[in-house]
Design a protein around this motif. Structure first.
Motif, PDB file in Angstrom:
ATOM      1  N   ILE A  87       0.875  -1.180   0.000  1.00 22.12           N
ATOM      2  CA  ILE A  87       0.000   0.000   0.000  1.00 22.12           C
ATOM      3  C   ILE A  87       0.903   1.219   0.000  1.00 22.12           C
ATOM      4  N   CYS A  94      -8.717   1.954  10.521  1.00 26.73           N
ATOM      5  CA  CYS A  94      -7.883   0.755  10.311  1.00 26.73           C
ATOM      6  C   CYS A  94      -7.969  -0.115  11.572  1.00 26.73           C
ATOM      7  N   PRO A  95      -8.300  -1.393  11.429  1.00 28.08           N
ATOM      8  CA  PRO A  95      -8.493  -2.230  12.621  1.00 28.08           C
ATOM      9  C   PRO A  95      -7.211  -2.553  13.373  1.00 28.08           C
ATOM     10  N   VAL A  96      -6.050  -2.263  12.780  1.00 25.29           N
ATOM     11  CA  VAL A  96      -4.804  -2.461  13.530  1.00 25.29           C
ATOM     12  C   VAL A  96      -4.095  -1.121  13.765  1.00 25.29           C
ATOM     13  N   CYS A 124      -0.655   0.440  11.703  1.00 27.97           N
ATOM     14  CA  CYS A 124      -0.310   0.815  10.319  1.00 27.97           C
ATOM     15  C   CYS A 124      -0.310   2.330  10.129  1.00 27.97           C
ATOM     16  N   TYR A 125      -1.392   2.991  10.596  1.00 22.09           N
ATOM     17  CA  TYR A 125      -1.507   4.437  10.369  1.00 22.09           C
ATOM     18  C   TYR A 125      -1.268   5.207  11.663  1.00 22.09           C
ATOM     19  N   LEU A 129       2.380   5.719   7.236  1.00 20.41           N
ATOM     20  CA  LEU A 129       1.877   4.353   7.054  1.00 20.41           C
ATOM     21  C   LEU A 129       3.031   3.365   7.145  1.00 20.41           C
ATOM     22  N   CYS A 171      -0.238  -4.874   8.785  1.00 22.60           N
ATOM     23  CA  CYS A 171      -1.477  -4.826   7.992  1.00 22.60           C
ATOM     24  C   CYS A 171      -2.138  -6.206   7.918  1.00 22.60           C
ATOM     25  N   VAL A 172      -3.469  -6.251   8.138  1.00 25.45           N
ATOM     26  CA  VAL A 172      -4.203  -7.509   8.004  1.00 25.45           C
ATOM     27  C   VAL A 172      -4.972  -7.561   6.674  1.00 25.45           C
ATOM     28  N   GLU A 173      -4.656  -6.624   5.769  1.00 24.70           N
ATOM     29  CA  GLU A 173      -5.177  -6.638   4.391  1.00 24.70           C
ATOM     30  C   GLU A 173      -6.698  -6.577   4.343  1.00 24.70           C
ATOM     31  N   CYS A 174      -7.284  -5.781   5.251  1.00 23.64           N
ATOM     32  CA  CYS A 174      -8.749  -5.745   5.295  1.00 23.64           C
ATOM     33  C   CYS A 174      -9.344  -4.920   4.162  1.00 23.64           C
ATOM     34  N   GLY A 175      -8.586  -3.991   3.634  1.00 22.01           N
ATOM     35  CA  GLY A 175      -9.076  -3.159   2.528  1.00 22.01           C
ATOM     36  C   GLY A 175      -9.647  -1.822   2.953  1.00 22.01           C
ATOM     37  N   THR A 176      -9.787  -1.592   4.256  1.00 25.40           N
ATOM     38  CA  THR A 176     -10.442  -0.360   4.716  1.00 25.40           C
ATOM     39  C   THR A 176      -9.784   0.902   4.160  1.00 25.40           C
ATOM     40  N   CYS A 177      -8.463   0.967   4.229  1.00 22.21           N
ATOM     41  CA  CYS A 177      -7.814   2.224   3.827  1.00 22.21           C
ATOM     42  C   CYS A 177      -7.844   2.426   2.316  1.00 22.21           C
ATOM     43  N   TRP A 206      -3.445   0.819  -3.589  1.00 20.86           N
ATOM     44  CA  TRP A 206      -3.645  -0.365  -2.734  1.00 20.86           C
ATOM     45  C   TRP A 206      -3.615  -1.624  -3.598  1.00 20.86           C
TER      46      TRP A 206
END
Ligand code: FAD
Ligand code: SF4
Length: 555
Positions: A476, A493-495, A504-505, A522, A527-533, A541
């Motif tokens: 990303i 971002c969940p992490v 991550c952020y 960043l 990153c857990v690759e959730c796609g949110t960002c 991305w």
């Protein structure tokens, strides 16, 4: 010359339920099929709640495509389903059995690593007999074109591959759907974000604490005031030997409220209602997150271009039937229908007609009406118009609304069980927050339990995950690091979290020429690759290269 590249009749991208169903159907019909999966193992990138439904009205269910599935790959048959309306300690519980059993042949709890890796082994056996097979650790990074026409795929790890049909089952962050111009990641209101903890249970605890037999399971849903004002809810599903506990919220709501997903999950985990189920020892096996599409808004009415057919989340086919989530079963149906469309087209000597046939099948089998209910388009959306939504919310919370809910009493349960009403529910605070809160306040009673568990801190959750970091190849990139453009990712971002240095952020103030700029940085390592960002920030991305990045063991 693209003619020099290796050719398969079918290439399936992604070995989730959609890809597995497509590949099995192709292989059964003798189509030479290659399946490409980016994870080290199928399921290592996947997350769901997850209750897998087999619908009576569906033309395909997973156990028909894979005999032995329920014995080998799923956890428990879930026979009971409840929703808890929560306001502080007050709770009013409704039995959701009628909605759960409506059009349901069976519903099992599943863990994705176990389920998808079992499916992948079956798929590999089946597709090998056609001259193909299933390869893991291969990331498809784009579409191979001849002129403007899509004729195959390109990969990080292999030479380009030509195919007569490409079935993109590559999930919610489908790079193929974007490359073909069939999907974008622009609007947060088109997506949900799900966050989940898998919690270990001592032997016999599920049977004792949930009052079920060894081969039975139960589902609990939660809504009301325990997630601040964020639109969405929580779930708890019993697996064989663990619980899946999580939350699913509208992404625009998470972004607008500057809510922190792991904090909202903790609000659920620490609620007194969960005390008896969780016990005193809390052992979290895995923390995970992922986006899912809201089919009401993004299920593509025509999910194909040239030889490329999109199925499952890649086509936006994830249905929220009120509080019940159905994505895996629709991915299975769509995968099998896409394959069937190609088989039909091929038998008539015109493989280029596969896309049109697939669209016709989605319509004729009633799939599109489940995904984008007509009643939502005509009535539900009306309730989302700003002034209408505010007025409905205010009335529900007024003395009049409260009196009406009190008068309704336990008859309110039948409204929650109506598939018709659930299919046209407007996506507003009223349904997710206000109605459940007022129900709990007017009809509920305080729960007695004392919840003493302490969920892990975010850095422990991240530290417990397995990563194969692709040093020097961040997947990303921030295009705009100003807080205005990308700052929402710090909380969404969940992490990541505000004032948390290990995610991550991060946001920071940087001095330039006597003034101060609010920017974000960043670091893709956790990153857990959730796609949110990809949706809420200004990024380039992509998925990590094959096998790289996070590896879920539960999913
Ligand atoms: C918290 C949460 C709760 C949920 N609860 C439920 C539930 O209870 N019931 C339900 O039915 N659904 C649920 N869902 C939704 C469900 O998980 C999805 O709808 C479903 O997994 C979609 O299946 P799919 O096959 O389309 O995609 P996926 O399952 O996402 O599979 C996509 C596959 O493609 C692979 N891939 C992606 N890109 C590439 C590439 N470029 N190259 C190669 N491989 C690639 C991935 O690694 C993955 O294996 C939930 C989701 C979440 C996040
Ligand atoms: S960096 Fe982006 S994709 Fe990765 S976990 Fe955070 S929000 Fe999700």
């Amino acid at each position: 010359m693209t003619d020099d590249y290796e050719h398969y009749e079918a290439v399936v991208v992604g070995a989730g339920p959609g890809g597995a169903a497509a590949a099995a159907t192709l292989a059964r019909n003798g189509i030479e099929t290659l399946v490409l999966e980016r994870g080290v193992d199928a399921g290592s990138k996947n997350v769901s709640g997850g209750l897998l439904y087999a619908e009576e009205s569906s033309p395909y269910t997973i156990d028909e495509l894979f005999p032995g599935f329920r014995d080998e790959a799923s956890d428990r048959e879930v026979t009971e389903h409840y929703i808890h309306n929560v306001a502080g300690r007050d709770v009013k519980t409704f039995d959701l059995g009628d909605l759960h059993h409506h059009d349901t042949e069976w519903a099992d709890s599943v863990l994705r690593r176990k389920m998808d890796s079992w499916l992948a082994r079956e798929v590999h056996e089946m597709t090998r007999e056609t001259g193909g097979g299933l390869l893991t650790e291969v990331r498809v990074n784009g579409l191979l074109r001849e002129g403007a026409e899509i004729v195959g795929v390109t990969c990080d790890e292999l030479d380009p591959i030509r195919a007569d049909v490409i079935i993109a089952a590559d999930g919610v962050n489908s790079e193929l759907a974007r490359d073909a111009g069939l999907m974008d990641w622009e609007e947060p209101e088109e997506w949900f974000q799900g966050v989940k903890a898998v919690v270990d249970m001592p032997e016999g605890a599920i049977e004792d604490r949930f009052n079920v037999d060894e081969d039975e399971g139960v589902a609990h849903l939660f809504s009301g005031d325990l997630f601040r004002n964020v639109r969405g809810g929580g779930f708890l599903y019993t697996n064989d030997q663990s619980l899946s506990i999580g939350t699913v919220f509208h992404l625009d709501s998470i972004a607008d409220e500057r809510a922190e997903p792991q904090q909202l999950l903790d609000n659920l985990l620490t609620h007194p209602l969960l005390a008896d189920w969780l016990g005193d020892e809390y052992d979290e096996l895995e923390y995970s997150a992922k986006l899912v599409p809201d089919s009401k808004k993004v299920a593509h009415p025509s999910p194909y271009r040239d030889r490329l057919l999109l199925v499952g989340d890649a086509a936006g086919q994830m249905q929220a039937q009120g509080p019940i989530i159905k994505g895996m079963n629709h991915a299975v149906t769509a995968g099998a229908l896409a394959a069937e469309a190609f088989v039909d087209a091929r038998s008539r000597g015109d493989t280029s007609a596969a896309g049109e046939r697939y669209v016709a099948k989605l319509e004729n089998e009633g799939v599109m009406d489940k995904l984008r209910p007509t009643r939502y388009k005509t009535l539900g959306k009306l309730g989302e118009v700003g002034p209408v939504a505010s007025a409905m919310n205010a009335v529900t919370d007024s003395a009049l609304g409260r009196a009406a809910i009190s008068a309704l009493g336990d008859r309110a349960e039948s409204l929650f069980n109506s598939p018709f009403l659930m299919g046209m529910l407007p996506d507003t605070r009223m349904g997710y927050v206000t109605v459940p809160t007022v129900i709990a306040e007017e009809l509920g009673a305080p729960v007695e339990g004392v919840n003493t568990i302490e969920p892990p801190e975010l850095d422990d959750r991240i530290g417990d995950l397995t990563y194969d970091i692709d040093e020097g190849n961040p997947h990303i990139e921030l295009r705009d690091n100003s807080f205005a453009a990308s700052g929402t990712a710090v909380t969404a971002c969940p992490v990541s979290a505000k004032d948390f240095g290990g995610g991550c952020y991060r946001d920071e103030y940087v001095g330039t020429n006597g003034s101060e700029e609010h920017v974000v940085s960043l670091d893709t390592q956790p990153c857990v690759e959730c796609g949110t960002c990809a949706v809420v920030a200004d990024t380039d991305w992509t998925h990590p290269r094959g096998g790289k990045g996070v590896e879920y063991e539960q999913g």
